[in-house]
Design a protein around this motif. Structure first.
Motif, PDB file in Angstrom:
ATOM      1  N   ILE A  32      11.422   6.369 -11.870  1.00 43.40           N
ATOM      2  CA  ILE A  32       9.990   6.115 -11.671  1.00 43.40           C
ATOM      3  C   ILE A  32       9.367   7.032 -10.616  1.00 43.40           C
ATOM      4  CG2 ILE A  32      10.213   3.724 -12.396  1.00 43.40           C
ATOM      5  CD1 ILE A  32      10.083   2.880  -9.479  1.00 43.40           C
ATOM      6  N   GLY A  33      10.178   7.914 -10.021  1.00 40.64           N
ATOM      7  CA  GLY A  33       9.629   8.884  -9.080  1.00 40.64           C
ATOM      8  C   GLY A  33       9.631   8.455  -7.625  1.00 40.64           C
ATOM      9  N   LEU A  34      10.116   7.250  -7.320  1.00 39.10           N
ATOM     10  CA  LEU A  34      10.217   6.848  -5.918  1.00 39.10           C
ATOM     11  C   LEU A  34      11.229   7.731  -5.202  1.00 39.10           C
ATOM     12  CD1 LEU A  34       9.745   4.932  -3.511  1.00 39.10           C
ATOM     13  CD2 LEU A  34      11.432   3.377  -4.521  1.00 39.10           C
ATOM     14  N   VAL A  35      12.313   8.038  -5.879  1.00 38.46           N
ATOM     15  CA  VAL A  35      13.375   8.906  -5.357  1.00 38.46           C
ATOM     16  C   VAL A  35      13.314  10.239  -6.065  1.00 38.46           C
ATOM     17  CG1 VAL A  35      15.889   9.213  -5.377  1.00 38.46           C
ATOM     18  CG2 VAL A  35      14.899   7.039  -4.636  1.00 38.46           C
ATOM     19  N   VAL A  87       0.848  -1.202   0.000  1.00 37.18           N
ATOM     20  CA  VAL A  87       0.000   0.000   0.000  1.00 37.18           C
ATOM     21  C   VAL A  87       0.879   1.247   0.000  1.00 37.18           C
ATOM     22  CG1 VAL A  87      -1.688   1.329   1.312  1.00 37.18           C
ATOM     23  CG2 VAL A  87      -1.958  -1.146   1.107  1.00 37.18           C
ATOM     24  N   HIS A  88       1.877   1.252   0.862  1.00 27.75           N
ATOM     25  CA  HIS A  88       2.796   2.401   0.888  1.00 27.75           C
ATOM     26  C   HIS A  88       3.499   2.561  -0.451  1.00 27.75           C
ATOM     27  CE1 HIS A  88       2.540   3.878   4.956  1.00 27.75           C
ATOM     28  NE2 HIS A  88       2.759   2.687   5.480  1.00 27.75           N
ATOM     29  N   ALA A  89       3.976   1.458  -1.011  1.00 23.14           N
ATOM     30  CA  ALA A  89       4.717   1.524  -2.270  1.00 23.14           C
ATOM     31  C   ALA A  89       3.837   2.019  -3.408  1.00 23.14           C
ATOM     32  CB  ALA A  89       5.304   0.157  -2.606  1.00 23.14           C
ATOM     33  N   ALA A  90       2.572   1.570  -3.433  1.00 22.64           N
ATOM     34  CA  ALA A  90       1.665   1.958  -4.508  1.00 22.64           C
ATOM     35  C   ALA A  90       1.319   3.439  -4.473  1.00 22.64           C
ATOM     36  CB  ALA A  90       0.379   1.128  -4.436  1.00 22.64           C
ATOM     37  N   HIS A  91       1.548   4.085  -3.327  1.00 23.90           N
ATOM     38  CA  HIS A  91       1.337   5.528  -3.226  1.00 23.90           C
ATOM     39  C   HIS A  91       2.598   6.322  -3.557  1.00 23.90           C
ATOM     40  CE1 HIS A  91      -2.428   4.583  -1.035  1.00 23.90           C
ATOM     41  NE2 HIS A  91      -2.800   5.749  -1.510  1.00 23.90           N
ATOM     42  N   ARG A  92       3.711   5.603  -3.800  1.00 24.50           N
ATOM     43  CA  ARG A  92       4.963   6.298  -4.041  1.00 24.50           C
ATOM     44  C   ARG A  92       5.519   6.065  -5.441  1.00 24.50           C
ATOM     45  NH1 ARG A  92       6.877   8.993   0.766  1.00 24.50           N
ATOM     46  NH2 ARG A  92       7.620  10.241  -0.962  1.00 24.50           N
ATOM     47  N   MET A  93       4.936   5.101  -6.171  1.00 22.11           N
ATOM     48  CA  MET A  93       5.468   4.781  -7.501  1.00 22.11           C
ATOM     49  C   MET A  93       4.336   4.255  -8.370  1.00 22.11           C
ATOM     50  SD  MET A  93       7.594   1.224  -6.770  1.00 22.11           S
ATOM     51  CE  MET A  93       8.237   1.572  -5.141  1.00 22.11           C
ATOM     52  N   PRO A  94       4.520   4.199  -9.677  1.00 22.74           N
ATOM     53  CA  PRO A  94       3.470   3.662 -10.538  1.00 22.74           C
ATOM     54  C   PRO A  94       3.053   2.261 -10.116  1.00 22.74           C
ATOM     55  CG  PRO A  94       5.186   4.708 -11.845  1.00 22.74           C
ATOM     56  CD  PRO A  94       5.695   4.654 -10.437  1.00 22.74           C
TER      57      PRO A  94
END
Length: 259
Positions: free
Chosen positions: A177-180, A146-153
């Motif tokens: 991909i915008g995580l960083v 859930v956390h990851a899906a809010h931070r990257m595609p």
């Protein structure tokens, strides 16, 4: 603080650096460290001299590798009451609305996303690598996904969760991909994160904190709804602990792909 956490505050800049300080354990979080994190965030709520926070991990090998598997967590004898020791380790879970910047060097995996997911943005060293090992060991990646899906595609979050230990996302790919949000020079992630935090800390506090709250509100409703499903998914999908331990004991020490 003692134990697994270190807090260094600069009263002049208004920036506090919170460091996970268990490098020999790759900064994995045991129960005392989880309690220290919750206490730290609550204390920072009342420290008016701290206006921005940087979160990092000690040593060169890891930012955080999630929950310490050597730690036993007593569980109620009911599938309706699953205790997750990491649910309260993040700043937002403790009602801290001061901006938090994560500085990642080395591995960040699994339960590290409880912390990354509650940071405003991530600055990474070129050595940073992100992955989620849960499925490899017969565990459901619920809160982490859930956390990851809010931070990257979505596709990237799904691939990371489903590929387990077979792949790692490089710092470069995480940036793409915008995580960083920033790739720092080698060894420079902490300095770059502190520099960003110092700029933010120099702005009027109420405007900054209101902006953090507004940004979080943009995703909070769907996150809360997704979290509501997590306990039952974990209870239904996780292998028994002894089977997880068998798989973990046979874990690969290499052979993973970095992309």
């Amino acid at each position: 603080m003692s134990g697994g956490l270190r807090v260094d505050a600069d009263k002049e800049s208004g920036v506090a650096v919170v460091t996970l300080d268990r490098p020999a354990k790759l900064n994995a979080i045991d129960l005392p460290t989880a309690s220290e994190l919750a206490s730290c965030w609550r204390a920072l709520r009342f420290d008016g001299s701290v206006r921005a926070v940087v979160l990092t991990g000690a040593g060169e090998r890891a930012f955080c590798t999630g929950f310490d598997r050597d730690t036993e967590v007593p569980q109620p004898d009911s599938p309706y009451m699953v205790d997750d020791p990491l649910l309260r380790i993040g700043p937002k879970a403790n009602d801290l609305w001061k901006p938090v910047v994560a500085a990642v060097r080395g591995i960040a995996c699994g339960g590290a996303f409880y912390l990354l997911g509650e940071s405003e943005f991530i600055v990474a060293d070129p050595t940073a690598a992100f992955f989620d090992p849960h499925t490899t060991y017969g565990m459901v990646s619920a809160y982490e996904s859930v956390h990851a899906a809010h931070r990257m595609p979505y596709g990237e979050a799904a691939r990371m969760a489903l590929m387990g230990t077979a792949e790692r996302i490089s710092a470069r790919r995480a940036y793409e991909i915008g995580l960083v949000s920033e790739l720092a020079p080698p060894g420079g992630a902490l300095d770059a994160a502190v520099s960003c935090a110092a700029v933010i800390a120099s702005y009027p506090t109420t405007g900054v904190q209101g902006t953090v709250r507004a940004l979080w509100a943009a995703k909070e409703a769907t996150r809360s709804q997704a979290f509501a499903h997590a306990p039952s998914l974990i209870a239904l999908g996780n292998l028994p602990p002894e089977r997880q331990a068998e798989l973990f004991a046979r874990r690969r020490t290499g052979g993973y792909r970095v992309r």
